[in-house]
Design a protein around this motif. Sequence first.
Motif, PDB file in Angstrom:
ATOM      1  N   ARG A  57      39.931  52.079  50.183  1.00 59.39           N
ATOM      2  CA  ARG A  57      39.057  50.962  49.821  1.00 59.39           C
ATOM      3  C   ARG A  57      39.163  49.835  50.836  1.00 59.39           C
ATOM      4  O   ARG A  57      40.216  49.620  51.429  1.00 59.39           O
ATOM      5  N   ILE A  58      38.070  49.120  50.983  1.00 64.44           N
ATOM      6  CA  ILE A  58      38.095  47.875  51.739  1.00 64.44           C
ATOM      7  C   ILE A  58      37.501  46.806  50.829  1.00 64.44           C
ATOM      8  O   ILE A  58      36.398  46.952  50.305  1.00 64.44           O
ATOM      9  N   ALA A  59      38.289  45.763  50.570  1.00 67.54           N
ATOM     10  CA  ALA A  59      37.917  44.752  49.583  1.00 67.54           C
ATOM     11  C   ALA A  59      37.178  43.592  50.218  1.00 67.54           C
ATOM     12  O   ALA A  59      37.421  43.236  51.384  1.00 67.54           O
ATOM     13  N   LEU A  60      36.290  43.002  49.455  1.00 69.79           N
ATOM     14  CA  LEU A  60      35.608  41.772  49.851  1.00 69.79           C
ATOM     15  C   LEU A  60      36.274  40.627  49.104  1.00 69.79           C
ATOM     16  O   LEU A  60      36.159  40.516  47.888  1.00 69.79           O
ATOM     17  N   LEU A  61      36.998  39.781  49.845  1.00 72.20           N
ATOM     18  CA  LEU A  61      37.769  38.695  49.245  1.00 72.20           C
ATOM     19  C   LEU A  61      37.246  37.343  49.702  1.00 72.20           C
ATOM     20  O   LEU A  61      36.534  37.231  50.698  1.00 72.20           O
ATOM     21  N   GLU A  62      37.632  36.313  48.958  1.00 73.95           N
ATOM     22  CA  GLU A  62      37.207  34.944  49.265  1.00 73.95           C
ATOM     23  C   GLU A  62      38.361  33.996  48.981  1.00 73.95           C
ATOM     24  O   GLU A  62      39.008  34.089  47.929  1.00 73.95           O
ATOM     25  N   THR A  63      38.644  33.117  49.926  1.00 75.16           N
ATOM     26  CA  THR A  63      39.724  32.155  49.723  1.00 75.16           C
ATOM     27  C   THR A  63      39.250  31.010  48.829  1.00 75.16           C
ATOM     28  O   THR A  63      38.056  30.879  48.538  1.00 75.16           O
ATOM     29  N   ALA A  64      40.200  30.168  48.419  1.00 74.13           N
ATOM     30  CA  ALA A  64      39.859  29.009  47.584  1.00 74.13           C
ATOM     31  C   ALA A  64      38.929  28.056  48.322  1.00 74.13           C
ATOM     32  O   ALA A  64      38.171  27.317  47.693  1.00 74.13           O
ATOM     33  N   SER A  65      38.967  28.084  49.658  1.00 78.58           N
ATOM     34  CA  SER A  65      38.085  27.223  50.461  1.00 78.58           C
ATOM     35  C   SER A  65      36.764  27.907  50.792  1.00 78.58           C
ATOM     36  O   SER A  65      36.010  27.446  51.644  1.00 78.58           O
ATOM     37  N   LYS A  66      36.497  29.060  50.091  1.00 79.08           N
ATOM     38  CA  LYS A  66      35.219  29.775  50.156  1.00 79.08           C
ATOM     39  C   LYS A  66      34.976  30.487  51.482  1.00 79.08           C
ATOM     40  O   LYS A  66      33.831  30.674  51.901  1.00 79.08           O
ATOM     41  N   PHE A  67      36.031  30.905  52.158  1.00 81.45           N
ATOM     42  CA  PHE A  67      35.876  31.767  53.340  1.00 81.45           C
ATOM     43  C   PHE A  67      36.030  33.208  52.881  1.00 81.45           C
ATOM     44  O   PHE A  67      37.020  33.569  52.247  1.00 81.45           O
ATOM     45  N   SER A  68      35.046  34.027  53.196  1.00 80.31           N
ATOM     46  CA  SER A  68      35.060  35.419  52.744  1.00 80.31           C
ATOM     47  C   SER A  68      35.352  36.368  53.906  1.00 80.31           C
ATOM     48  O   SER A  68      34.972  36.113  55.054  1.00 80.31           O
ATOM     49  N   PHE A  69      36.010  37.479  53.567  1.00 82.41           N
ATOM     50  CA  PHE A  69      36.398  38.446  54.593  1.00 82.41           C
ATOM     51  C   PHE A  69      36.664  39.796  53.943  1.00 82.41           C
ATOM     52  O   PHE A  69      36.925  39.889  52.739  1.00 82.41           O
ATOM     53  N   PHE A  70      36.584  40.839  54.764  1.00 87.49           N
ATOM     54  CA  PHE A  70      36.945  42.177  54.299  1.00 87.49           C
ATOM     55  C   PHE A  70      38.434  42.382  54.543  1.00 87.49           C
ATOM     56  O   PHE A  70      38.958  42.004  55.600  1.00 87.49           O
ATOM     57  N   PHE A  71      39.100  42.998  53.566  1.00 85.37           N
ATOM     58  CA  PHE A  71      40.556  43.120  53.632  1.00 85.37           C
ATOM     59  C   PHE A  71      41.005  44.515  53.224  1.00 85.37           C
ATOM     60  O   PHE A  71      40.491  45.098  52.264  1.00 85.37           O
ATOM     61  N   ALA A  72      41.977  45.043  53.959  1.00 93.99           N
ATOM     62  CA  ALA A  72      42.539  46.366  53.658  1.00 93.99           C
ATOM     63  C   ALA A  72      43.890  46.487  54.389  1.00 93.99           C
ATOM     64  O   ALA A  72      44.160  45.716  55.299  1.00 93.99           O
ATOM     65  N   PRO A  73      44.715  47.439  53.990  1.00 95.73           N
ATOM     66  CA  PRO A  73      44.626  48.278  52.787  1.00 95.73           C
ATOM     67  C   PRO A  73      45.058  47.495  51.551  1.00 95.73           C
ATOM     68  O   PRO A  73      45.819  46.539  51.665  1.00 95.73           O
ATOM     69  N   ILE A  74      44.581  47.913  50.375  1.00 98.49           N
ATOM     70  CA  ILE A  74      44.937  47.203  49.149  1.00 98.49           C
ATOM     71  C   ILE A  74      45.628  48.082  48.120  1.00 98.49           C
ATOM     72  O   ILE A  74      46.173  47.585  47.144  1.00 98.49           O
ATOM     73  N   GLY A  75      45.612  49.385  48.325  1.00102.56           N
ATOM     74  CA  GLY A  75      46.328  50.292  47.434  1.00102.56           C
ATOM     75  C   GLY A  75      47.701  50.592  47.990  1.00102.56           C
ATOM     76  O   GLY A  75      47.877  50.705  49.213  1.00102.56           O
ATOM     77  N   ILE A  76      48.685  50.722  47.134  1.00100.04           N
ATOM     78  CA  ILE A  76      50.064  50.888  47.613  1.00100.04           C
ATOM     79  C   ILE A  76      50.264  52.164  48.426  1.00100.04           C
ATOM     80  O   ILE A  76      51.209  52.260  49.216  1.00100.04           O
TER      81      ILE A  76
END
Length: 282
Positions: free
Chosen positions: A113-132
């Motif tokens: 998976r590649i996650a779509l995340l957003e910081t508290a300051s509203k900056f968004s980015f794709f993030f991986a890996p997220i599974g152990i």
Amino acid sequence: MIQKIKKIARENKQTVGIGVSPSKKEYISRTIKAAESAVKQKNADIVLVGDKNEIESVGISSRLHIHHSLHPERTLVELVKKQKIGGAVRGSLGASKFLKEIKQQFKVSTLYRIALLETASKFSFFFAPIGIDEGTKLAEKVTLVRAGVSLLKFLKLDQEPIGILSGGRMGDIGRNPRVDKTIAEAEELISILNKQGISNNAHHHEILIEDAITARCRIIIAPDGISGNLIYRTLVHLGNGKSHGAWYYNLPRPIIDTSRVGPIFEYESAIAFASAVASKSS
């Protein structure tokens, strides 16, 4: 970036199925509210997959369709596999049964998976890996970055930087063999990305994830799945950040993962994410 995804979804509206768990009225209600919001914003046409009686007992608008199933995990995956719907969102379905169905029906042993995340300051980015158990090998990380780059190209953001993380600073080499290995692997990953023509804009930000955010990296790669999972949980559950779903990128059809206890905005964004990715492959 999230607004770009929603814009693409609106302009290329697809039919998206979302799983509805019958285990709690709260889960059903939250899923329906997210679906109705997505339809109102014209991000997708929605099919609710679950027990029709349970869904109707909560009440839905006429703009939503129900595909009745007492086995929604199986049915949702079948619908997207057979292209009866453009994309699928896990919604409030339990993870174990859903993942089992994906693996069985698509005949894959491992999911990434590649996650779509957003910081508290509203900056968004794709993030991986997220599974152990994800991102354990260098080759997997190359594939992760390749998947992220394909999304950035789709969003016309392919000139944005990529941040590669490791377990320490360059000055920490020699303090711990495990840290040394992550640093060496980060440097090697950047070299491979350059040589294979995947990206010449990847940078090793060492253990300093805050520097990767400051540099506005639109893809951030953690050293491994365990640290990635911890970063994800810290951002989303403690740091006022947001998750907008995670794309199973090694499947031929778009499926977006969500938490079964996720807030309405996560489901809403995940629906747009699925609709946008479905339009990419249609």
